[in-house]
Design an enzyme around this catalytic site. Structure first.
Site, short mmCIF file in Angstrom:
data_model
loop_
_atom_site.label_atom_id
_atom_site.label_comp_id
_atom_site.label_asym_id
_atom_site.label_seq_id
_atom_site.Cartn_x
_atom_site.Cartn_y
_atom_site.Cartn_z
N THR A 1 1.06 -1.21 0.06
CA THR A 1 -0.18 -0.22 0.05
C THR A 1 0.96 1.26 -0.01
OG1 THR A 1 -1.43 1.31 1.47
CG2 THR A 1 -0.29 -0.34 2.42
N CYS B 1 -1.32 4.83 -5.78
CA CYS B 1 -2.25 4.16 -4.97
C CYS B 1 -2.41 2.86 -5.56
CB CYS B 1 -3.58 4.77 -4.74
SG CYS B 1 -4.74 3.71 -3.85
#
Length: 244
Positions: A95, A208
């Site tokens: 992430t 992202c």
């Protein structure tokens, strides 16, 4: 010696520990890309030695939006310790946003931490880029934890205005993290890319790990630097380093 024993003896791959689940939709991509990369380099029946600790994203997301980063840190540091105990030789945090806590994780376990910014910056330099756009969650676009590392590599980093950041952020959490991919949301991202291009961006970082579920190179007039892909490729390089 049996052929099975021979394979075990000849395997010098290193084991990666993946901290996933944020969201699991993109963690699946890490697993796929890493295994496909190992297979491509070593042969059709080869795969990567991986440990995956997939957290429950709900408490992490709540901590993020409440600003309780210490609570999120406790979850991720616990995951890293569990991976170390299981035999991981390096940590990959699947992430971008939670790289805000990279320092906490590296303090918690004495293992190499493969930071997501490093392969992104390296690729940008190799491509001769000077100015890049950055798309991601509002946390990633507004806070310096990723931008500062990119700027330290002589990259100028542009982000959308705050109102546009909010729209991009909402698409990630309300749709992409839930496995929802909508053409209308892709158009929102495409407009953001066009606006960054008009401001001088030479490429755009998909900062992202969910954005690549929505947006591929065919959807963008600018080159895309997919952080998920580049991070996973760095993991492959680490895994295969002992293979010679």
């Amino acid at each position: 010696m049996s052929s099975h024993q021979s394979i075990l003896t000849e395997t010098n791959m290193r084991t990666i520990g993946l901290i996933g689940g944020m969201s699991w939709e993109s963690s699946v991509e890490y697993y796929r890309i890493i295994n496909q990369g190992v297979r491509a380099r070593l042969g059709p029946l080869r795969s990567a030695p991986l440990l995956l600790y997939s957290v429950d994203f709900g408490p992490v997301e709540q901590a993020q939006h409440a600003g309780r980063w210490h609570d999120a840190s406790a979850i991720l540091c616990d995951a890293a310790r569990r991976l170390q105990a299981g035999g991981a030789e390096a940590i990959v945090l699947c992430t971008n946003t939670m790289h805000l806590l990279a320092g906490d994780i590296t303090a918690a376990v004495p293992l190499p931490f493969l930071h997501i910014a490093d392969p992104v910056a390296r690729t940008a330099r190799q491509q001769g880029l000077r100015t890049v756009g950055l798309l991601g969650t509002a946390f990633t676009m507004r806070q310096p934890f990723l931008r500062a590392l990119l700027e330290a590599q002589a990259l100028a980093v542009l982000v959308p205005p705050e109102e546009e950041q909010d729209a991009l952020h909402d698409i990630i959490y309300a749709e992409l993290c839930a496995g929802i991919v909508r053409a209308a949301s892709r158009d929102v991202y495409r407009r953001a890319i066009d606006a960054l291009a008009a401001r001088g961006a030479q490429a755009v970082i998909l900062g992202c790990t969910e954005i690549s579920l929505l947006l591929q190179q065919e959807h963008s007039a600018l080159p895309l630097l997919d952080s998920t892909l580049l991070h996973a490729q760095a993991a492959i390089d680490f895994i295969l380093d002992g293979e010679g």
